[in-house]
Write a protein that holds these residues in place. Structure first.
Motif, PDB file in Angstrom:
ATOM      1  N   GLN A 146      -9.825  -7.795  10.498  1.00 53.78           N
ATOM      2  CA  GLN A 146      -9.331  -8.519   9.335  1.00 53.78           C
ATOM      3  C   GLN A 146      -7.821  -8.313   9.226  1.00 53.78           C
ATOM      4  N   ILE A 147      -7.081  -9.415   9.140  1.00 53.06           N
ATOM      5  CA  ILE A 147      -5.640  -9.297   8.920  1.00 53.06           C
ATOM      6  C   ILE A 147      -5.421  -8.830   7.484  1.00 53.06           C
ATOM      7  N   VAL A 148      -4.808  -7.655   7.336  1.00 53.70           N
ATOM      8  CA  VAL A 148      -4.608  -7.097   5.996  1.00 53.70           C
ATOM      9  C   VAL A 148      -3.162  -7.193   5.550  1.00 53.70           C
ATOM     10  N   PHE A 149      -2.250  -7.493   6.507  1.00 54.90           N
ATOM     11  CA  PHE A 149      -0.850  -7.554   6.108  1.00 54.90           C
ATOM     12  C   PHE A 149      -0.027  -8.280   7.164  1.00 54.90           C
TER      13      PHE A 149
ATOM     14  N   TRP B  59       4.246  -2.624  15.032  1.00 54.44           N
ATOM     15  CA  TRP B  59       3.713  -1.561  15.884  1.00 54.44           C
ATOM     16  C   TRP B  59       3.112  -0.432  15.038  1.00 54.44           C
ATOM     17  N   ALA B  60       2.235   0.309  15.671  1.00 56.42           N
ATOM     18  CA  ALA B  60       1.791   1.639  15.240  1.00 56.42           C
ATOM     19  C   ALA B  60       1.465   1.762  13.754  1.00 56.42           C
ATOM     20  N   PRO B  61       0.545   0.942  13.233  1.00 50.99           N
ATOM     21  CA  PRO B  61       0.190   1.066  11.814  1.00 50.99           C
ATOM     22  C   PRO B  61      -0.671   2.297  11.537  1.00 50.99           C
ATOM     23  N   GLU B  62      -0.482   2.862  10.368  1.00 54.66           N
ATOM     24  CA  GLU B  62      -1.322   3.943   9.841  1.00 54.66           C
ATOM     25  C   GLU B  62      -1.500   3.715   8.349  1.00 54.66           C
ATOM     26  N   PHE B  63      -2.651   4.098   7.800  1.00 57.15           N
ATOM     27  CA  PHE B  63      -2.832   3.996   6.350  1.00 57.15           C
ATOM     28  C   PHE B  63      -3.323   5.334   5.817  1.00 57.15           C
ATOM     29  N   HIS B  64      -2.691   5.773   4.732  1.00 56.82           N
ATOM     30  CA  HIS B  64      -2.953   7.083   4.137  1.00 56.82           C
ATOM     31  C   HIS B  64      -3.229   6.917   2.648  1.00 56.82           C
ATOM     32  N   GLN B  65      -4.190   7.679   2.147  1.00 57.61           N
ATOM     33  CA  GLN B  65      -4.550   7.585   0.725  1.00 57.61           C
ATOM     34  C   GLN B  65      -3.734   8.567  -0.100  1.00 57.61           C
ATOM     35  N   TRP B  66      -3.302   8.103  -1.261  1.00 54.18           N
ATOM     36  CA  TRP B  66      -2.544   8.942  -2.194  1.00 54.18           C
ATOM     37  C   TRP B  66      -2.748   8.397  -3.598  1.00 54.18           C
ATOM     38  N   ASN B  67      -3.261   9.245  -4.500  1.00 52.64           N
ATOM     39  CA  ASN B  67      -3.487   8.865  -5.904  1.00 52.64           C
ATOM     40  C   ASN B  67      -4.283   7.570  -6.046  1.00 52.64           C
ATOM     41  N   GLY B  68      -5.354   7.451  -5.251  1.00 48.66           N
ATOM     42  CA  GLY B  68      -6.277   6.339  -5.406  1.00 48.66           C
ATOM     43  C   GLY B  68      -5.877   5.038  -4.739  1.00 48.66           C
ATOM     44  N   ARG B  69      -4.740   5.028  -4.051  1.00 44.39           N
ATOM     45  CA  ARG B  69      -4.336   3.834  -3.323  1.00 44.39           C
ATOM     46  C   ARG B  69      -4.033   4.193  -1.871  1.00 44.39           C
TER      47      ARG B  69
ATOM     48  N   VAL C  19       6.600   0.374   4.529  1.00 43.91           N
ATOM     49  CA  VAL C  19       5.329   0.765   3.937  1.00 43.91           C
ATOM     50  C   VAL C  19       4.850  -0.307   2.972  1.00 43.91           C
ATOM     51  N   ALA C  20       3.551  -0.568   2.998  1.00 40.29           N
ATOM     52  CA  ALA C  20       2.901  -1.479   2.060  1.00 40.29           C
ATOM     53  C   ALA C  20       1.890  -0.687   1.237  1.00 40.29           C
ATOM     54  N   GLU C  21       1.513  -1.220   0.075  1.00 34.97           N
ATOM     55  CA  GLU C  21       0.614  -0.520  -0.847  1.00 34.97           C
ATOM     56  C   GLU C  21      -0.621  -1.374  -1.109  1.00 34.97           C
ATOM     57  N   SER C  22      -1.788  -0.723  -1.170  1.00 32.56           N
ATOM     58  CA  SER C  22      -3.023  -1.448  -1.470  1.00 32.56           C
ATOM     59  C   SER C  22      -3.144  -1.731  -2.960  1.00 32.56           C
TER      60      SER C  22
ATOM     61  N   PRO D  44      -6.467  -5.822  -0.511  1.00 31.93           N
ATOM     62  CA  PRO D  44      -5.215  -6.396   0.008  1.00 31.93           C
ATOM     63  C   PRO D  44      -4.016  -5.467  -0.179  1.00 31.93           C
ATOM     64  N   TYR D  45      -2.980  -5.674   0.680  1.00 30.26           N
ATOM     65  CA  TYR D  45      -1.752  -4.901   0.636  1.00 30.26           C
ATOM     66  C   TYR D  45      -0.578  -5.795   0.252  1.00 30.26           C
ATOM     67  N   HIS D  46       0.393  -5.193  -0.402  1.00 28.73           N
ATOM     68  CA  HIS D  46       1.653  -5.885  -0.655  1.00 28.73           C
ATOM     69  C   HIS D  46       2.810  -4.988  -0.229  1.00 28.73           C
ATOM     70  N   PHE D  47       3.913  -5.595   0.163  1.00 26.42           N
ATOM     71  CA  PHE D  47       5.069  -4.829   0.610  1.00 26.42           C
ATOM     72  C   PHE D  47       5.538  -3.897  -0.502  1.00 26.42           C
ATOM     73  N   LYS D  48       5.838  -2.665  -0.118  1.00 24.33           N
ATOM     74  CA  LYS D  48       6.274  -1.670  -1.107  1.00 24.33           C
ATOM     75  C   LYS D  48       7.726  -1.264  -0.894  1.00 24.33           C
ATOM     76  N   ALA D  49       8.111  -0.881   0.349  1.00 24.95           N
ATOM     77  CA  ALA D  49       9.476  -0.392   0.544  1.00 24.95           C
ATOM     78  C   ALA D  49       9.847  -0.349   2.024  1.00 24.95           C
ATOM     79  N   ASP D  50      11.149  -0.518   2.274  1.00 23.67           N
ATOM     80  CA  ASP D  50      11.715  -0.133   3.560  1.00 23.67           C
ATOM     81  C   ASP D  50      11.961   1.368   3.526  1.00 23.67           C
ATOM     82  N   LEU D  51      11.826   2.025   4.670  1.00 28.31           N
ATOM     83  CA  LEU D  51      11.979   3.482   4.724  1.00 28.31           C
ATOM     84  C   LEU D  51      13.221   3.884   5.519  1.00 28.31           C
ATOM     85  N   VAL D  52      14.224   3.047   5.474  1.00 29.04           N
ATOM     86  CA  VAL D  52      15.465   3.288   6.199  1.00 29.04           C
ATOM     87  C   VAL D  52      16.415   4.095   5.319  1.00 29.04           C
TER      88      VAL D  52
END
Length: 329
Positions: free
Chosen positions: A72-75, A83-93, A113-116, A124-132
């Protein structure tokens, strides 16, 4: 045939089916470089580099079921070379980390990084932040979120004068850094320089109050792409001198089992919570470029812990051989 004989045959057939259901074979997913997965609420969730600009996740109740599970395309944020996606849970998201560039030039690759919307890893996910960082102007790849002494840190790799190095950055939350990145490790040993000097794809690992970072070394285009180990041995995670690099790779090619270039891994726990497992990509051919999408396939195997507390990944397991599935399936 007596009723007892019929009952015994039915029972035996059910036992055989049960045994078959509790095995799996590698590869667990074909054409899947840079795999990452977790087990959550009865399902395995799996993602990897897809070769396009999307992040896709598949889920299955069994490890072997991932082979045929639909993606399923999620984002898709419209960038290049995801490249190299990872998803991590934090405070219920869930927070989806990925590498992508503003242009097709891979030197524009940066971390994002995107947020669920809720607690479903499928989004679904939405864009959250650039990490630069404010002073960053170089390639950055392979984000991993880890906790050290109850504080969040972002790990990643960056281009430094033509070599690939690992960095660490303190985080206020999964999308906000509290300081610029700090150097963590560089390829200094011969086994880290096959094809190209590389330290990349850092992954945090904890066991019995000890903290490790497992990383990939050498060029992914070579059969000698392998895994190395850092251990946090001091008091300041941002100080490279407080980390010990082990002198030899802890997971490498096996000519005996015909697995070449094993690396870029993740970790997950068995459904019963008792077993440690590694997921990684490898190649069953030892000629040509090992770094192609179709050549690198996702593989998984259980690992144990040595008496000195270090992880023991053993030997890469051969393809197409029935292996015992994670406990609790």
């Amino acid at each position: 045939m007596s009723y007892l004989q019929i009952f015994c045959l039915v029972l035996l057939a059910n036992i055989v089916l049960l045994v078959e259901a509790n095995t799996y074979t590698n590869p667990i997913v074909p054409s899947s470089p840079d795999p990452w997965m977790t087990y959550y609420k009865g399902y395995y969730y799996f993602t990897a580099t897809t070769g396009d600009n999307t992040v896709r996740i598949r889920k299955s109740k069994t490890l072997d079921g991932l082979k045929s599970a639909p993606q399923q395309i999620v984002f898709n944020d419209g960038l290049h070379n995801t490249w190299a996606p990872e998803f991590h849970q934090w405070n219920g998201r869930w927070y989806l980390y990925y590498t992508a560039g503003r242009t097709a030039d891979i030197m524009t690759q940066r971390l994002h990084v995107a947020e669920s919307a809720g607690d479903d890893p499928m989004g679904p996910y939405h864009f959250k932040a650039d990490l630069v960082g404010s002073g960053d102007n170089t390639l950055e790849v392979d984000a991993n979120l880890m906790t050290i002494k109850n504080k969040l840190y972002l790990l990643g790799a960056f281009n430094n004068n033509g070599q690939q190095h690992i960095f660490i950055k303190p985080m206020i939350n999964p999308w906000t850094a509290s300081a610029e990145k700090s150097f963590l490790a560089a390829p200094t040993m011969n086994w880290e320089k096959a094809g190209f000097p590389v330290n990349e794809a850092p992954e945090g690992l904890h066991h019995n109050n000890r903290t490790y970072v497992v990383y990939s070394a050498s060029s992914c285009s070579t059969v000698d792409y392998s895994l190395g180990l850092l251990e946090f041995v001091g008091t300041d995670p941002l100080n490279a001198g407080h980390w010990h690099k082990f002198p030899q790779p802890i997971f490498r090619r096996s000519d005996r089992t015909h697995v070449y270039g094993p690396g870029h891994n993740g970790f997950f726990t068995s459904p019963n919570g008792q077993e440690s497992w590694i997921v990684y990509h490898g190649n069953d051919k030892n000629t040509g470029n090992m770094c192609t999408k179709d050549g690198r396939t996702a593989r998984a195997q259980k690992f144990t812990w040595n008496a000195d507390g270090t992880p023991n990944f053993g030997e890469p397991q051969p393809a197409h051989v029935a292996l015992t599935a994670p406990a609790g399936e």
